[in-house]
Scaffold this active site. Structure first.
Site, PDB file in Angstrom:
ATOM      1  N   ARG A 137       8.917 -12.631  -0.655  1.00  0.00           N
ATOM      2  CA  ARG A 137       8.949 -11.164  -0.629  1.00  0.00           C
ATOM      3  C   ARG A 137      10.206 -10.621  -1.304  1.00  0.00           C
ATOM      4  O   ARG A 137      10.197  -9.516  -1.827  1.00  0.00           O
ATOM      5  CB  ARG A 137       8.913 -10.658   0.812  1.00  0.00           C
ATOM      6  CG  ARG A 137       7.649 -11.041   1.545  1.00  0.00           C
ATOM      7  CD  ARG A 137       7.667 -10.468   2.949  1.00  0.00           C
ATOM      8  NE  ARG A 137       6.595 -11.037   3.761  1.00  0.00           N
ATOM      9  CZ  ARG A 137       6.259 -10.595   4.963  1.00  0.00           C
ATOM     10  NH1 ARG A 137       6.923  -9.567   5.482  1.00  0.00           N
ATOM     11  NH2 ARG A 137       5.286 -11.147   5.641  1.00  0.00           N
ATOM     12  N   GLU A 181      -2.366  -6.164  -0.368  1.00  0.00           N
ATOM     13  CA  GLU A 181      -1.690  -5.134   0.417  1.00  0.00           C
ATOM     14  C   GLU A 181      -0.390  -4.708  -0.247  1.00  0.00           C
ATOM     15  O   GLU A 181       0.215  -5.482  -0.988  1.00  0.00           O
ATOM     16  CB  GLU A 181      -1.383  -5.660   1.826  1.00  0.00           C
ATOM     17  CG  GLU A 181      -1.074  -4.549   2.832  1.00  0.00           C
ATOM     18  CD  GLU A 181      -0.383  -5.037   4.093  1.00  0.00           C
ATOM     19  OE1 GLU A 181       0.346  -6.036   4.022  1.00  0.00           O
ATOM     20  OE2 GLU A 181      -0.573  -4.403   5.150  1.00  0.00           O
TER      21      GLU A 181
END
Lengths: 145, 483, 483, 145
Positions: free
Chosen positions: C100, C171
């Site tokens: 991330r 997402e």
């Protein structure tokens, strides 16, 4: 099929147990499967099972016990059957047989040792009971086919 | 004896009391005057009846488990565990099934076998066998309000012993502990025997001792429509009040449709107040109990938690005074104490999270209240009429006529003609009205609801639909749809 | 680059694509034309976007867990377990936190350490490191629709690899994967990088490949008022639609008050339809996702089941298209696969039991819808104004001005001036409005709600009240009352 | 109490972790307890903790890790402190330190071995952290009383 040809099966909830719902459904399902059900209802003592089996010439006794006293209530039923001369009758038992969550395999072993031919855990599919019954009767040459 | 809904005189009561206390040797130790003194010293925080009144006043919903084992110390440990670990507000003593059938010798045997086996072979606490002294050991060792919960058609000796022992709440009733719990005991007999129990509580009340009485609301616990169980609950409330009972909890078993469940508790409260007032018992304190789903549970514990939670949510939103809690082991028989505590904690979390959320009456809830009230009135007024103004006599006649009828009951004294099934939204309706004395409007309503579902499923309403509904929740759904 | 809410030309997109694919060696294996062919062979039952559309049409609520581990085979086993044992309708691949932050070297290290330790030392699946071939092994070995779930400010390479690998849902968003997930990354940068991701999905769409996009609804997951997250969700929906995305799921994190939660999903659906239509994107398929309570959970598993169940009930009654499921281990960190399956099964049981129960709009729900819509309009219209008709530019300006503001966010790019707290019924309101561009009516509404609670608790609204609310659910309540 | 007298404490969420809520509340509570909090926020690398501690002469570093990578992220911080000449600084760590539900005692042992003075499980009462901090500072003669 005429009524007199149908194999008779004794049904009842043993001991001081008054769970009636499953008993009524079992009667419905077993009748629908082509058997004649002699339903003794709830609160049935051992001798009533034996007497009813003798009177009606039933080929199997299906004992239910839902309230946890099964261990005490069911012990000795095979012996009574033997004494009464119907020692080879099929004995099935099912329900919540003991108090508390227990390993079902242990429970099953215990009840098989007591002389029951089939031992069912809670939530068993009724179709399986019917299938077992048909198979066991067939093996004993008591099948209707 | 002629059964009448009429307060027993002291003479009537004491005429048979000796016989009751003689049913088992432990009866001899019951000393009423001493018991009254004992009760006077029970602190409010351990007093069941007082805790209910307080909860009603504060709008709280209390949690209560079911629990009972054969031996005294094990029973004490179990209850204290449920109190501390399970955070239960109210505690039970569930009585074993032999005692419920007055088979005290078998219960004694169960106690002995349990001692030998090192685990309980009884499914409850055999309070009669343990006697007043044994019961008091429980009362004094457990830190919470205690109720006797059972299923005993003739619970007179059990009542004498447990109340003398210090219990402050006693479940049961002449209908609700007969029809679902007996096969061939007449209603005359059980109503009469429960008049004894109610009169006993009434005599305690005459001596200033408050004891809570709770008819068993859910009956057979299987798709019982609200009006059917409400009629029984209100009759038992009236029968108890006539004998002098002042603190009554009426109950209802969750059906599963939220609007119907909330409406059921509201309707029960409103109707019971009205009937008790109108029949001359304005001084009773009424509270309500909501039973989490009493039918078959999923075997999977996570799914069982879902069912328990939904019951907790409905109880909280309905603002029932207490909720009787199921456990994640429900499908598998009597739960371990840990599972019992888990059910309590899940319920507690839901109740607390919903405590601050009022659920104002919506159109849907109000129309369910209206139909439940209309149905219940039909039944109650017919019972009253059949009894010529006497609810006890009316009850016997009504069961014989099918005016009162309980689905799936073991008793021979209920016609078993009505058949319930869910409608398309999951509310419990009647697909066979049997002989219930409903107006044509109400009969049409049920028929329309059943037709709506049958059409949606492309099949006719039949016994198979009822079976499907009975097993639906254990299979993970509310309505038992065909596949 | 000047940030604008304007569809990127192919030239713009391909001008930077090479650089993106060069960020880590596995980028070289991405072959768009081949990926399109691969997607064409994904069956409908494994196609995320298509399953959502079907569920919306049938009024079903689908379940989806969060889950991801470091190694491919373990990840496959985990997902298949959640599918079979947990009965999950939709499956995730949660990406680890190093990926991330684009720390692919650290992720590689985590893979190696996980291999050595025999257990996952990463909190998710490092998809970039595993590359297209690794990702396809997952896609082909798992029997269900798969979505990438992460929290990545710059998710361009991750998107290229996972979409080429066959994921059919992705997402994230330029606001929702910045403000709650980054500390010092500018909004210009993340919105720009997410335009790349949206454009990539848009280019797939131009080739007939449907991929679902889902902005992250709950933001910081901590008492975020519905209008605050709705404004962000709708902006991200518009930004995605402008880049050619056709299948969008907008989300909301449960607040806990039933009426507010149902209203939030309804308002989100209605507003998003309206804004997308009015701004020129009438051909998007919109679905909704309801996140079970994202804040602190009780450590006790039974209590956690209660919280999970209440989230499941609210999702079902709100008729959200899907629900993201928590687990009974929530308070203790990343769950075992068994606990994950338990959360799914509890949720499934509730959803099924409520599927047949419509929840018609009550007065309470409608008035919550009205206030949420009014608030969201205030914010969105001001953002549009600040951007001179451009939602991308408006968003940057609005965050700088506090017109968009997210409570408890780590990012330096949100003012963090608003402070939420629960009202007396547990609905999330604002006790400090910050710079939100609300009308005086709305400001008064919030103040009145906070005063009502403060009065009921006999204290003033303060940061302590906010802290109490943050910990309330983990301590077993909804509203953090003083003792 | 004047501001310059207040003991300084470094606060931060380590590694690639961006959980901000607890961090903000911790800052509030520790400040209210009378300390000066130097809050590095989320996504803090080890060297930033050490540098901030040196720059501000802080007496304790409170490390949070909520996302399960704690084992990798937290290893070696004591060594860095030692290299930087602040080897005796108090190091506290708390949160969801490892992936998966693990026995906390094992986790605690592991982090104590890494050189942390206190290891907290998820859901610890912040009052306990404050008490521990006061006690540890007192034992080291760094108390304000």
């Amino acid at each position: 099929m005429m009524q007199q040809e149908r194999t008779k099966v004794i049904l009842g909830v043993i001991g001081a147990d008054c769970h009636a719902v499953g008993n009524k459904i079992l009667e419905h399902v077993i009748t629908a499967a082509g058997y004649e059900v002699v339903n003794l209802g709830v609160l049935v003592p051992q001798e009533d099972f034996v007497n009813a089996a003798i009177e009606t010439d039933a080929k199997a006794i299906l004992v239910a016990s839902l309230y946890g006293h099964g261990e005490i209530d069911c012990r000795g039923l095979r012996g009574r059957c033997e004494e009464a001369g119907i020692g080879d009758i099929l004995l099935y038992v099912g329900g919540n047989l003991v108090v508390g969550k227990t390993d079902f395999h242990e429970v099953k072993e215990k009840f098989l040792e007591m002389g029951y031919n089939r031992v069912y855990e809670p939530g068993v599919l009724l179709e399986r009971v019917i299938e077992d019954l048909q198979q066991d009767l067939q093996e004993r040459g008591l099948s209707r086919d | 004896m002629e059964l009448k809904n009429k307060k027993w005189t002291h003479d009537q009561f004491y005429a048979i009391r000796g016989e009751v206390l003689n049913q088992w040797p432990t009866g001899a130790a019951v000393d009423f005057a001493e018991a009254v003194k004992y009760h006077e010293n029970i602190p409010a925080k351990k007093h069941f009846a007082k805790q209910l009144v307080k909860a009603k006043k504060n709008g709280r919903t209390l949690t209560q488990p079911r629990a009972g084992v054969a031996l005294i110390n094990e029973h004490i440990n179990l209850l204290n565990f449920l109190r501390t670990e399970g955070e239960a507000d109210l505690l039970p003593t569930t009585i074993d099934s032999y005692t419920r059938q007055n088979q005290y010798a078998e219960a004694e045997n169960g106690i002995e076998e349990s001692k030998r086996a090192g685990r309980s072979l009884l499914n409850g606490f055999p309070a009669v066998n343990h006697g007043v002294a044994g019961v008091r050991k429980v009362i004094e060792s457990v830190n919470g309000p205690l109720q006797v919960r059972h299923g005993t058609p003739d619970a007179r000796l059990l009542g004498e012993i447990t109340l003398a022992g210090g219990y402050t709440a006693y479940e049961g009733g002449g209908i609700s502990y007969n029809i679902p719990y007996a096969k061939s005991v007449s209603l005359e007999k059980t109503i009469y025997d429960w008049q004894y129990c109610d009169r006993l509580v009434g005599i305690y009340a005459e001596h200033g001792i408050e004891i809570n009485r709770e008819p068993f609301g859910p009956l057979t616990g299987t798709l019982v429509p609200p009006s059917v169980s409400h009629a029984v609950a209100i009759i038992e409330g009236i029968l108890a009040a006539e004998q002098g009972v002042k603190n009554i909890t009426l109950g209802y078993g969750q059906c599963g449709n939220l609007f119907q469940d909330i409406a059921a508790i509201k309707a029960l409260e409103q109707l019971a107040e009205e009937y008790l007032n109108n029949h001359g018992y304005p001084d009773c304190v009424l509270t309500t109990v909501f039973h989490q789903w009493m039918g078959g549970f999923p075997q999977d514990e996570a799914k069982a938690f879902g069912v328990i939670s939904w019951g907790a949510a409905a109880a909280a939103l309905a603002k029932a005074t207490k909720v009787i809690v199921k456990t994640p082991h429900e499908a598998l028989g009597i739960p371990t104490k840990e599972a019992n505590a888990q059910g309590l904690k899940t319920t507690r979390q839901l109740i607390n999270m919903l405590a601050d959320q009022p659920f104002p009456l919506s159109i849907e809830v109000q129309s369910e209240i209206d139909i439940i009230k209309a149905e219940t009135r039909c039944i109650l007024d017919k019972v009253y009429e059949l009894g010529n103004g006497d609810f006890a006599q009316g009850t016997v006649a009504a069961f014989a006529a099918g005016v009162l009828d309980v689905p799936f009951a073991p008793s021979r004294y209920t016609l078993n003609k009505i058949l319930p099934a869910r409608d398309n939204h999951g509310a419990v309706r009647l697909f066979d009205i049997g002989n219930l004395p409903f107006t044509q409007d109400i009969i049409d309503f049920h028929q329309a609801k059943m037709n709506e579902r049958a059409k949606a499923e492309g099949r006719n309403a039949s016994f198979q639909m009822v079976i499907d509904d009975i097993y639906a929740i254990s299979k993970g759904r509310l309505v038992g749809r065909p596949h």
